[in-house]
Design a protein around this motif. Structure first.
Motif, mmCIF file in Angstrom:
data_model
loop_
_atom_site.group_PDB
_atom_site.id
_atom_site.type_symbol
_atom_site.label_atom_id
_atom_site.label_comp_id
_atom_site.label_asym_id
_atom_site.label_seq_id
_atom_site.Cartn_x
_atom_site.Cartn_y
_atom_site.Cartn_z
ATOM 1 N N HIS A 55 0.648 -1.097 0.038
ATOM 2 C CA HIS A 55 0.097 -0.029 0.243
ATOM 3 C C HIS A 55 0.534 1.271 -0.028
ATOM 4 O O HIS A 55 0.580 2.180 0.263
ATOM 5 N N CYS A 95 -8.092 0.552 -4.718
ATOM 6 C CA CYS A 95 -7.591 0.175 -3.523
ATOM 7 C C CYS A 95 -8.662 -0.524 -2.046
ATOM 8 O O CYS A 95 -8.975 1.061 -1.790
ATOM 9 N N CYS A 149 -7.413 0.081 0.175
ATOM 10 C CA CYS A 149 -7.392 1.431 1.638
ATOM 11 C C CYS A 149 -7.602 2.618 1.579
ATOM 12 O O CYS A 149 -7.607 3.786 2.039
ATOM 13 N N CYS A 198 -1.637 2.519 -4.838
ATOM 14 C CA CYS A 198 -0.829 1.399 -3.940
ATOM 15 C C CYS A 198 -0.365 0.648 -5.284
ATOM 16 O O CYS A 198 -0.813 -0.149 -6.079
HETATM 17 ZN ZN LIG Z 1 -3.287 0.275 -1.271
#
Ligand SMILES: [Zn+2]
Length: 276
Positions: free
Chosen positions: A140, A150, A152, A157
């Motif tokens: 990440h 993503c 996240c 990433c």
């Molecule tokens: Zn990510």
């Protein structure tokens, strides 16, 4: 009886002692409920969990692909059932297992390219945790902007260029049929070369970043995408030969993982460490 769990973003797999591994879909599992049922049903003496996300001191902090946050799982189970529980990040478990075969390696980097992309490092037999047990979480870190988001929350990433999920997203984006994660097949399709190049660039970037930061003498690559594309080991060796580092250090060993159950087996090693 030991209950070992490999808690991944797509699959939740578990094993009682040396019985066959049982696989469930991660989305269908409620971890607390599952553990309570298992403890009620079997004489479980200890639990070892490999978790695809951030873990610190027995607490599940977060995971990009699993809906669990700030769950002090170790404390809950140990207090409620007096059953010892150990848990760590999946790549840290895998790295511990890989390192157990080569106690003489000084610094070992273990990188898995499967559904996601993650890494962990072992130095002289011990996991490098860092201040927050976060060291090695390279998937990440920003690489290149993509049209995707993503787990996240970011769009750039490394994992969005370098993972099985990335190959799926990019293939869908360009309207390609993707049967298996074989880069040579992808490369031969229209626009496939762009996906392939982006993947190789991300692979080289992550490899050289880890090489410069941790100076490992050994790299082990695993995960389904690597297993389907063993020629990538040759590509990485070539990256090393083209790098500026080759003049100042010995070539690292770069190998494909030979263990399919590194995460699960590594989780069991956590139990042994705990006993020491
Ligand atoms: Zn990510």
């Amino acid at each position: 009886m030991i209950l070992a769990i490999d808690y991944g973003g797509s699959n939740f797999r578990f094993q009682l002692d040396r019985h066959p591994i049982v696989a469930l879909e991660t989305q269908s599992v409620d971890l607390m409920l599952f553990l309570e049922e298992m403890i009620a049903q079997y004489p479980i003496e200890s639990i070892a969990i490999s978790f695809a996300g951030q873990v610190r001191n027995g607490v599940i902090l977060s995971a990009p692909n699993i809906a669990l946050h700030n769950l002090p799982i170790q404390k809950i189970i140990e207090e409620r059932y007096a059953t010892p529980l150990v848990i760590d990040n999946d790549l840290k478990c895998a790295a511990l297992y890989e390192a157990s075969f080569d106690p003489h390696a000084n610094t070992l980097a273990v990188l898995y390219i499967g559904t996601g992309f993650g890494g962990a490092l072992v130095h002289q037999g011990k996991i490098i945790g860092g201040a927050n047990n976060f060291a090695g979480e390279i998937g990440h870190t920003p690489f290149r902007a993509t049209p995707f988001v993503c787990g996240c929350g970011r769009n750039d990433c490394l994992e969005l260029s370098l993972s099985g999920k990335a190959l799926e997203l990019w293939s869908e984006h360009y309207g390609l049929e993707l049967e298996e994660f074989r880069l040579e097949d992808i490369k031969s399709k229209p626009k496939g070369d762009t996906i392939h190049r982006n993947f190789l660039d991300a692979l080289e970037h992550s490899f050289l970043t880890l090489l410069s930061l941790f100076d490992p003498d050994r790299f082990i690559y695993g995960g389904s995408v690597m297993q389907n594309n063993p020629h990538l080991i040759g590509f990485l060796k070539e990256c090393y030969e083209q790098s500026p580092f080759r003049r100042v250090r010995k070539a690292p060993k770069i190998e494909l993982s030979i263990s399919k159950e590194g995460c699960l087996e590594g989780a069991k090693l956590l139990l042994k460490q705990e006993k020491k």
